[in-house]
Structure formats: structure tokens, C-alpha cells
Design an enzyme around this catalytic site. Sequence first.
Site, PDB file in Angstrom:
ATOM      1  N   TYR A 156      37.786  25.496  53.270  1.00 46.82           N
ATOM      2  CA  TYR A 156      38.009  26.111  54.409  1.00 46.82           C
ATOM      3  C   TYR A 156      37.137  25.663  55.438  1.00 46.82           C
ATOM      4  O   TYR A 156      37.512  25.311  56.799  1.00 46.82           O
ATOM      5  CB  TYR A 156      37.536  27.751  54.221  1.00 46.82           C
ATOM      6  CG  TYR A 156      37.742  28.613  55.190  1.00 46.82           C
ATOM      7  CD1 TYR A 156      39.136  29.205  55.534  1.00 46.82           C
ATOM      8  CD2 TYR A 156      36.776  28.951  56.278  1.00 46.82           C
ATOM      9  CE1 TYR A 156      39.223  30.119  56.565  1.00 46.82           C
ATOM     10  CE2 TYR A 156      36.939  29.839  57.272  1.00 46.82           C
ATOM     11  CZ  TYR A 156      38.224  30.506  57.367  1.00 46.82           C
ATOM     12  OH  TYR A 156      38.232  31.358  58.230  1.00 46.82           O
TER      13      TYR A 156
HETATM   14  N1  NAP Z   1      38.204  37.536  59.448  1.00 47.38           N
HETATM   15  C1  NAP Z   1      37.279  36.663  59.753  1.00 47.38           C
HETATM   16  O1  NAP Z   1      35.890  37.024  59.879  1.00 47.38           O
HETATM   17  C2  NAP Z   1      37.656  35.336  60.310  1.00 47.38           C
HETATM   18  C3  NAP Z   1      36.615  34.644  61.110  1.00 47.38           C
HETATM   19  C4  NAP Z   1      36.727  33.150  61.443  1.00 47.38           C
HETATM   20  C5  NAP Z   1      38.230  32.795  61.325  1.00 47.38           C
HETATM   21  N2  NAP Z   1      39.304  33.470  60.877  1.00 47.38           N
HETATM   22  C6  NAP Z   1      40.462  33.076  60.920  1.00 47.38           C
HETATM   23  O2  NAP Z   1      41.280  34.077  61.689  1.00 47.38           O
HETATM   24  C7  NAP Z   1      42.666  33.748  61.116  1.00 47.38           C
HETATM   25  C8  NAP Z   1      43.100  35.195  60.872  1.00 47.38           C
HETATM   26  O3  NAP Z   1      42.389  35.583  59.700  1.00 47.38           O
HETATM   27  P1  NAP Z   1      42.237  37.232  59.455  1.00 47.38           P
HETATM   28  O4  NAP Z   1      40.957  37.302  59.178  1.00 47.38           O
HETATM   29  O5  NAP Z   1      43.125  38.048  60.475  1.00 47.38           O
HETATM   30  O6  NAP Z   1      42.978  37.201  57.889  1.00 47.38           O
HETATM   31  P2  NAP Z   1      44.076  38.229  57.072  1.00 47.38           P
HETATM   32  O7  NAP Z   1      43.919  39.605  57.585  1.00 47.38           O
HETATM   33  O8  NAP Z   1      44.149  37.704  56.164  1.00 47.38           O
HETATM   34  O9  NAP Z   1      45.435  37.865  58.179  1.00 47.38           O
HETATM   35  C9  NAP Z   1      45.941  36.385  57.834  1.00 47.38           C
HETATM   36  C10 NAP Z   1      47.315  36.233  58.324  1.00 47.38           C
HETATM   37  O10 NAP Z   1      47.615  34.922  58.387  1.00 47.38           O
HETATM   38  C11 NAP Z   1      48.762  34.858  57.473  1.00 47.38           C
HETATM   39  N3  NAP Z   1      49.021  33.850  56.585  1.00 47.38           N
HETATM   40  C12 NAP Z   1      48.204  33.641  55.584  1.00 47.38           C
HETATM   41  N4  NAP Z   1      48.628  32.578  54.529  1.00 47.38           N
HETATM   42  C13 NAP Z   1      49.748  32.341  55.263  1.00 47.38           C
HETATM   43  C14 NAP Z   1      50.638  31.523  54.607  1.00 47.38           C
HETATM   44  N5  NAP Z   1      50.821  30.557  53.581  1.00 47.38           N
HETATM   45  N6  NAP Z   1      52.023  31.205  55.574  1.00 47.38           N
HETATM   46  C15 NAP Z   1      52.051  32.000  56.614  1.00 47.38           C
HETATM   47  N7  NAP Z   1      51.222  32.885  57.149  1.00 47.38           N
HETATM   48  C16 NAP Z   1      50.076  33.092  56.326  1.00 47.38           C
HETATM   49  C17 NAP Z   1      49.051  36.252  56.787  1.00 47.38           C
HETATM   50  O11 NAP Z   1      50.401  36.540  56.517  1.00 47.38           O
HETATM   51  P3  NAP Z   1      50.772  37.719  55.788  1.00 47.38           P
HETATM   52  O12 NAP Z   1      50.405  38.996  56.352  1.00 47.38           O
HETATM   53  O13 NAP Z   1      52.403  37.930  55.972  1.00 47.38           O
HETATM   54  O14 NAP Z   1      50.145  37.623  54.095  1.00 47.38           O
HETATM   55  C18 NAP Z   1      48.272  37.137  57.737  1.00 47.38           C
HETATM   56  O15 NAP Z   1      49.228  37.491  58.524  1.00 47.38           O
HETATM   57  C19 NAP Z   1      42.385  32.850  59.956  1.00 47.38           C
HETATM   58  O16 NAP Z   1      42.762  31.637  60.491  1.00 47.38           O
HETATM   59  C20 NAP Z   1      41.008  32.884  59.296  1.00 47.38           C
HETATM   60  O17 NAP Z   1      40.722  31.560  58.953  1.00 47.38           O
HETATM   61  C21 NAP Z   1      38.817  34.838  60.217  1.00 47.38           C
END
Ligand code: NAP
Length: 251
Positions: A156
Site C-alpha cells: 500500500y
Molecule cells: N480511509 C482512510 O483513512 C484513507 C486514508 C488515505 C487514503 N485512503 C484512500 O481513499 C480511497 C477510498 O478508500 P475508503 O477509505 O473510502 O475505503 P472503502 O470504504 O473501503 O471504499 C473503497 C472503495 O473502492 C472500491 N474498490 C476497492 N477495491 C476495488 C476493486 N478491486 N475494483 C473496483 N473498486 C474497488 C470499493 O468498491 P466496492 O464498494 O464495490 O467494494 C469502494 O467503493 C482509497 O484509495 C484509499 O486507499 C483512505
Amino acid sequence: MNPFDLTGRLAVVTGAKRGIGFAMAEALAAAGADVIGVSATIEPEGSAIGRRVTALGRSFRALRADFNDPQAVADLAATLAAEPVDILVNNAGTIRRAPAAEHSDAFWDEVLQVNLTSQFALARAVGGAMLERGYGKIVFTASLLSFQGGINVPGYAAAKAGVAGLTKALANEWTGRGVTVNAIAPGYIATDNTQALQDDPDRSRAILERIPAGRWGRPEDLAGATVFLASAASDYVSGTVLPVDGGWLGR
Ligand SMILES: NC(=O)c1ccc[n+]([C@@H]2O[C@H](COP(=O)([O-])OP(=O)(O)OC[C@H]3O[C@@H](n4cnc5c(N)ncnc54)[C@H](OP(=O)(O)O)[C@@H]3O)[C@@H](O)[C@H]2O)c1
């Protein structure tokens, strides 16, 4: 003139089904954009984000694609390149946690494919079409691990550092041709992605102690930065990775 107004713009948001992508899609629609929402499992009709966007008076279309499947990503890229996309939010991402010495090839390959390779494939196709029209806004979701190494997440961290590099590489080539390319680096946001950290009392407390804002972030904390980087307000901003982290990186 409101420089944040997105009326008449078409935005693509990947990972729009839940978490940060949901809030980003909602914010873009509230600012006036129509939305194409992409995720691995999004419902073709009647998704929660689709209902939210249409309640805001904007159109919504769902496209399902698994970013761990290169052919599915290529098909999605071709579909999107044929649409008049003004804003591409490359947000979908996944995380696999295991100590580096036990981090499997399968974990590494999946995280690099979903979080970096697929992001490049989409940006190349949609950005290429934007260049032909002479206008576009690309926003990646980076991470604090674009700057730091994290713990138990080597794939990651490598992928998100790669997203920061890709943001700058594309900005260097495309900004002078009307397409800005930036990234948002969310801090610790309470979503499914960070559930394991939220559930670990020691990690959760240690994280909270370092956040000057004094709380974990919420997906809607990303709304302002998303609209900014998607709108005319940021026309002279490109190649930047904007932390939205409650002050974490300053510590
Ligand atoms: N949460 C944090 O603290 C944080 C911090 C820094 C960066 N981020 C980044 O923010 C972004 C969103 O994360 P989040 O926290 O909102 O996570 P999340 O709630 O787990 O949501 C992830 C989203 O990405 C989609 N996704 C995951 N794997 C996929 C795949 N193989 N193909 C297509 N879509 C996929 C999921 O689709 P489905 O709903 O259909 O499964 C979901 O809609 C990511 O890039 C993550 O690395 C998050």
C-alpha cells in the site's frame, strides 16, 4: 461567477459506492456535476450514491468494474474515453495488512494493480481524451503513506508513493494542455479501509494522539478539497498532493 461551480460538468468517481468516494461524488453533485460512479460491486440501478446524486438534481450512472482485473479496467477505460468526462476522480483503492516479511505476492500484486496500475490505465485513457478537448481535471486519492511508510502495509505504501509520483509526472506533461492533475492525501478517515485500526485500541489511541484536530476524519471532510481540485478555482494548481489530515503531517 462562482469558481467552485461545476454546473454542466461530467465527473467520474471511482470507488463511489462507499466511504471517501461516496462523499466525493456527493460533493461534486452538490456543486453541480453529473456523476458516473464506478466500483467493484456497485448496483447498476438504485445504489445509495445514485439516489443521493439524483436527489441533488444531477444525473447518475453506475459502472461496475473490478480493478484487480486488467481486462475489466481496459474495457472501463475505453468506455469512459468515449464520454465527455471533465473530471476524473481516481479514488478506488484497497489495502492488505501483513508484516513485510510475511507479505505475500498475492497481497503485493493486488494492491499494486488496484491502487496504482489501474489508476494509470484510467488516467491515460480518460486524460488522453481530455487532452483532445483541451480541458480536464484529474484528482487522485493518495494517502499519508504517499509520504510515510506505515506499518504492515508495504504494498500500500509503495502504491500510494507511486500515485504521488504519477500525479507529478502527468501534471508535467498535461497542465500546459488544459488538464490539471492533483491528488488528495486523506489523513486517518473512519471508513471500512481503516476498520482494523479503529478496532485496535492501541493503534487507534496512538493515531488519535497525533492528530492536531483531535478526531479521526470523516469522509465528508474531503468534500471541499475535492470540489476545489475539480473546479476552476484550482486552474493554476497542478502536480500537488494536498493533505487533508487534521494537521497530522505537521507533527
Ligand atoms: N480511509 C482512510 O483513512 C484513507 C486514508 C488515505 C487514503 N485512503 C484512500 O481513499 C480511497 C477510498 O478508500 P475508503 O477509505 O473510502 O475505503 P472503502 O470504504 O473501503 O471504499 C473503497 C472503495 O473502492 C472500491 N474498490 C476497492 N477495491 C476495488 C476493486 N478491486 N475494483 C473496483 N473498486 C474497488 C470499493 O468498491 P466496492 O464498494 O464495490 O467494494 C469502494 O467503493 C482509497 O484509495 C484509499 O486507499 C483512505
